[in-house]
Design a protein around this motif. Sequence first.
Motif: not given
Lengths: 190, 212
Positions: A84-104
């Motif tokens: 559960w923790r791994t899945a949650f972490g993966t989702v959070v990281m993926a979201t962060l990456v998308i947000v960072i790439v999008w904003s850049s």
Amino acid sequence: MSSHKAFHLSEDQILRALVDESDLSESMREHLSTCPSCRARRERLEEDLGCLGRMAERFAPSPEKRISLPEKYPASTARWFWNWRTAFGTVVMATLVIVIVWSSVLFRTIPETGTIISIEEPWATDGLMAEVSVLSENVLPPVYLDLTGDSDTGFDEEFIEFVVPTVENISSHYDSKIKGGLLCYENYRV
Amino acid sequence: MTQKDQKQYNVSTYGTASHIPFLVEKARDGSRGAFEDLVDLFQEDLFRMVYYRTRSRMDAEDIAQDVFIQAFKNLSKLRETNRFRGWLFSIALNRIHDFHRKKKFWSLSGTSDSDNKTDQPDSEIHVNPEALDNLVKKDFWKRIGSFLDKLPRMEKEVFILRFMDHLSIKEISLVLKKHESTVKTHLYRALEKFRACREIIQLLEEEKGEFT
């Protein structure tokens, strides 16, 4: 016996036999299995090492404390939690990456002012460049161009001919000038 | 897990080595009793293994406790149940390295209380009625320690794992994550030095003479 005396294993070979007998050649293994002298040397060394192990065991103290385990068994819950923790972490990281790439891609920071401007589509850039080229030709806005008379930039052929005459016109003009000059001269003389 | 389940995998009922994978499997499936049986099976071995490297009972007990808790928490990560012993020893080796690293750091900073801990066997001599026995023990560990400390790190580790912890070459290669031929080479070099160490040979001769 004489064949045994013909060659015995060296000390190094005895050590190799102790580490792993299969590392010895076939003939050496055969000799070791039949030669009492070489076997005794190997066994003596084995006995020394066995004695060392036994002494270490005897001279080491025994544990006094009983190992105490945590109250709850973590196996299944830990696995679920980990997943559960791994899945949650993966989702959070993926979201962060998308947000960072999008904003850049969307925003770029200008270092001098620190302001953020939006980068528009290419067609908008073309429009901007067209406006810039118009401004470079006429700095004043159209209202002021009317006042100054610069708005009428349509040059007709007569005006161009006046500014940049063709060769024929130049020669005829030159001739008429000369002729006119002579006439004037002649009139003057008369 | 009920009390009955906990007792179901009793070591004395099921024997030892051949049932280790079975116990590991059960422990992995959530049987606390099976894991407690594994603790019973390996506690002494593991404690000694740590003691050989720390030469302090208190530190060995603490580290052994940590190792079993680590194993308890991470048992689901062990894929091959027949490698439990090697896996446990590799956790212990990591903990021991951490312990030595911390000890070195604290001794450098001059705020260590672990030095007093390691001297525990010495202080016990004065209060223990069997003082002579303790002196013999102390002498043994002093001589063994001086021999082992002269060996390079890998030779020392391989030698202890093979002849004091009684691991096979294959198990050692798994614990140290080294190829078997590398383990053999280190072991061969350590044995050459062992054979040349008259002090140890003399100690062993004395021991053998006592018992014959």
